[in-house]
Design a protein around this motif. Structure first.
Motif, short mmCIF file in Angstrom:
data_model
loop_
_atom_site.label_atom_id
_atom_site.label_comp_id
_atom_site.label_asym_id
_atom_site.label_seq_id
_atom_site.Cartn_x
_atom_site.Cartn_y
_atom_site.Cartn_z
N THR A 58 0.85 -1.18 0.00
CA THR A 58 0.00 0.00 0.00
C THR A 58 0.89 1.24 0.00
OG1 THR A 58 -1.56 -1.23 1.34
CG2 THR A 58 -1.93 1.12 1.18
N PRO A 59 0.73 2.10 -0.98
CA PRO A 59 1.63 3.25 -1.08
C PRO A 59 1.53 4.20 0.13
CG PRO A 59 0.09 3.19 -2.95
CD PRO A 59 -0.26 2.06 -2.04
N ASP A 60 0.31 4.44 0.61
CA ASP A 60 0.15 5.33 1.74
C ASP A 60 -0.27 4.49 2.92
OD1 ASP A 60 -1.82 8.36 2.35
OD2 ASP A 60 -0.58 7.14 3.65
N LYS A 61 0.65 4.31 3.85
CA LYS A 61 0.38 3.37 4.94
C LYS A 61 -0.46 3.97 6.06
CE LYS A 61 4.35 0.53 3.97
NZ LYS A 61 5.45 -0.26 4.47
N ASP A 62 -0.69 5.25 6.01
CA ASP A 62 -1.42 5.89 7.09
C ASP A 62 -2.93 5.86 6.91
OD1 ASP A 62 1.15 8.29 7.13
OD2 ASP A 62 0.85 6.71 8.59
N THR A 63 -3.36 5.98 5.70
CA THR A 63 -4.79 6.10 5.48
C THR A 63 -5.25 5.19 4.35
OG1 THR A 63 -4.53 7.86 3.86
CG2 THR A 63 -4.79 8.53 6.15
N THR A 64 -6.54 4.95 4.37
CA THR A 64 -7.14 4.21 3.27
C THR A 64 -8.42 4.93 2.89
OG1 THR A 64 -7.86 2.05 2.50
CG2 THR A 64 -8.51 2.65 4.73
N THR A 65 -8.78 4.85 1.64
CA THR A 65 -10.02 5.48 1.20
C THR A 65 -11.10 4.42 1.14
OG1 THR A 65 -8.88 7.18 -0.05
CG2 THR A 65 -11.13 6.70 -0.70
N VAL A 66 -12.22 4.71 1.77
CA VAL A 66 -13.35 3.79 1.70
C VAL A 66 -14.43 4.45 0.85
CG1 VAL A 66 -12.99 2.52 3.85
CG2 VAL A 66 -14.22 4.68 3.90
N ALA A 67 -15.17 3.63 0.13
CA ALA A 67 -16.22 4.16 -0.73
C ALA A 67 -17.53 3.49 -0.37
CB ALA A 67 -15.89 3.90 -2.19
N MET A 68 -18.59 4.27 -0.35
CA MET A 68 -19.90 3.69 -0.11
C MET A 68 -20.85 4.17 -1.19
SD MET A 68 -21.23 6.08 2.96
CE MET A 68 -21.43 7.82 2.65
N ASP A 69 -21.93 3.43 -1.38
CA ASP A 69 -22.95 3.84 -2.33
C ASP A 69 -24.01 4.64 -1.59
OD1 ASP A 69 -22.00 2.53 -4.67
OD2 ASP A 69 -22.60 0.63 -3.76
N PHE A 70 -24.56 5.61 -2.28
CA PHE A 70 -25.61 6.42 -1.69
C PHE A 70 -26.80 6.47 -2.64
CE2 PHE A 70 -27.83 10.50 -1.54
CZ PHE A 70 -28.21 10.55 -0.21
N GLY A 71 -27.99 6.25 -2.08
CA GLY A 71 -29.22 6.39 -2.86
C GLY A 71 -30.28 7.02 -1.99
N ARG A 72 -31.32 7.54 -2.60
CA ARG A 72 -32.38 8.18 -1.79
C ARG A 72 -33.75 8.02 -2.44
NH1 ARG A 72 -33.18 12.95 -5.06
NH2 ARG A 72 -31.21 13.99 -5.54
N ILE A 73 -34.76 8.16 -1.58
CA ILE A 73 -36.15 8.22 -2.04
C ILE A 73 -36.79 9.37 -1.25
CG2 ILE A 73 -38.23 6.89 -2.55
CD1 ILE A 73 -36.68 4.42 -1.43
N THR A 74 -37.41 10.30 -1.96
CA THR A 74 -38.03 11.45 -1.31
C THR A 74 -39.53 11.27 -1.19
OG1 THR A 74 -36.31 12.82 -2.32
CG2 THR A 74 -38.22 13.98 -1.43
N PHE A 75 -40.05 11.53 0.00
CA PHE A 75 -41.49 11.51 0.23
C PHE A 75 -41.86 12.87 0.81
CE2 PHE A 75 -39.83 7.21 1.18
CZ PHE A 75 -40.44 6.49 0.16
N GLY A 76 -42.38 13.75 -0.02
CA GLY A 76 -42.67 15.11 0.46
C GLY A 76 -41.36 15.78 0.82
N THR A 77 -41.21 16.16 2.08
CA THR A 77 -39.93 16.74 2.49
C THR A 77 -39.10 15.75 3.30
OG1 THR A 77 -40.96 17.73 4.43
CG2 THR A 77 -40.73 19.14 2.49
N ASP A 78 -39.59 14.51 3.43
CA ASP A 78 -38.81 13.48 4.13
C ASP A 78 -37.98 12.71 3.12
OD1 ASP A 78 -40.23 14.16 6.47
OD2 ASP A 78 -41.84 12.77 5.94
N VAL A 79 -36.77 12.38 3.51
CA VAL A 79 -35.89 11.66 2.59
C VAL A 79 -35.37 10.37 3.25
CG1 VAL A 79 -33.84 11.80 1.12
CG2 VAL A 79 -35.12 13.89 1.65
N LEU A 80 -35.64 9.26 2.60
CA LEU A 80 -35.08 7.99 3.04
C LEU A 80 -33.73 7.83 2.33
CD1 LEU A 80 -35.25 5.24 4.48
CD2 LEU A 80 -36.49 4.37 2.50
N MET A 81 -32.68 7.70 3.12
CA MET A 81 -31.34 7.59 2.53
C MET A 81 -30.79 6.18 2.74
SD MET A 81 -29.56 11.11 3.78
CE MET A 81 -30.38 12.69 3.56
N LEU A 82 -30.22 5.65 1.69
CA LEU A 82 -29.61 4.32 1.76
C LEU A 82 -28.11 4.45 1.59
CD1 LEU A 82 -32.15 2.43 -0.54
CD2 LEU A 82 -32.16 2.57 1.95
N PHE A 83 -27.39 3.90 2.54
CA PHE A 83 -25.93 3.93 2.49
C PHE A 83 -25.40 2.51 2.39
CE2 PHE A 83 -24.95 8.37 3.45
CZ PHE A 83 -26.13 8.82 4.01
#
Lengths: 193, 118
Positions: A58-83
């Protein structure tokens, strides 16, 4: 419809996590129900708790980058978020912000690799996040039934196992409803406590 | 590569998304909804990256920090810092400022109804 007033506060969000091993279908599940194409969001974490051999090459031994997926569904002004959690458990387990504020979780399991879901189940149990186990059945085919899967997962109740097709919107919706039911029970219990 | 030496931005196990505040509800997290409060005529006077955020967040629901980060191709921590800066300049408001951290049964029930009707 009321015109948007710029002084009004934004809506309210509900955060649900989608966990599961690499290739379990997390991105597919989010994409099946999200009103936007799943986005990729990244964070940088340190690798303090990983073992030495994880760092080999690993070139950078101090940190690692993590990635997540993000999606959403809006109901009026409420938002369901999926991570969608990063593929490798050892990274997101040391990411407190990911689980913070989560009202529930779906743990997607692959019946060929059930043991891969143990760490995630233990993690949500420990953090007190209500969860369900979703078994991905392509074309609704699955060689095991809910009771067999619950037994194999040991700590899981049969009622917390749902069979889904992560590609089908209705199927994913039903899994989310099951998670919300548990989150609602939890919230009610906290209110009356 | 050598440029990182001595300037390590995060030395803790997992970065907090913004400076920890006594009022934890005000904290900006990945799921915090951000909404633009600046009138449109102020847009031209701010940096381009800020304008992007203000355009993204110019909707009644607001937009999640995670979504802003993805759009700007920034990691979460710098995105939250950017949003905090915009908040300091009264260009945006966010969920954490509403101070609604009480029981959320009603919200969960509304989301459930919405899902059921999909």
């Amino acid at each position: 419809m009321k015109t948007s007033d710029h002084r009004d506060p934004p809506g309210q969000s509900v955060k649900i996590l989608v966990a599961g091993g690499f290739g379990a279908g997390k991105t597919t599940l989010i994409g099946a129900i999200s009103e936007i194409t799943p986005l990729r969001t990244e964070e940088r974490l340190s690798q303090l708790s990983t073992t030495v051999d994880d760092l080999a090459g690993t070139p950078d031994k101090d940190t690692t980058t993590v990635a997540m997926d993000f999606g959403r569904i809006t109901f009026g002004t409420d938002v369901l978020m999926l991570f969608g959690t990063p593929g490798q458990d050892r990274f997101w387990f040391m990411w407190p912000d990911l689980v913070e504020g989560a009202k529930g979780a779906i743990v997607l399991v692959d019946t060929r690799r059930l043991e891969a879901s143990f760490p995630a189940l233990d993690f949500f149990e420990e953090k007190g996040v209500p969860y369900i186990v979703a078994v991905n059945c392509f074309h609704r085919r699955q060689d095991f039934n809910r009771s067999q899967i619950a037994a194999a997962l040991k700590t899981v109740d049969e009622d917390d196992v749902v069979m889904i097709d992560a590609r089908e919107r209705a199927s994913v919706r039903d899994a989310l409803l099951a998670v919300l039911d548990r989150a609602i029970s939890r919230s009610r219990a906290a209110t009356t406590a | 590569m050598a440029s990182h030496r001595g300037v390590r931005p995060f030395t803790w196990t997992a970065p907090r998304l913004a400076a920890p505040s006594a009022e934890d509800g005000r904290r900006i997290t990945m799921q915090t909804l951000i909404r633009t409060t600046a009138p449109p005529d102020r847009l031209a006077s701010v940096p381009e990256k800020w304008q992007t955020v203000l355009r993204l967040a110019d909707r009644p629901t607001g937009i999640a920090v995670a979504e802003i980060a993805a759009n700007l191709r920034l990691k979460l921590t710098p995105t939250a810092a950017l949003v905090a800066e915009l908040e300091n300049r009264a260009l945006v408001t966010h969920q954490g400022l509403v101070g609604d951290n009480g029981p959320d049964t009603e919200l969960l029930l509304r989301i459930r109804t919405g899902l059921e009707n999909l």
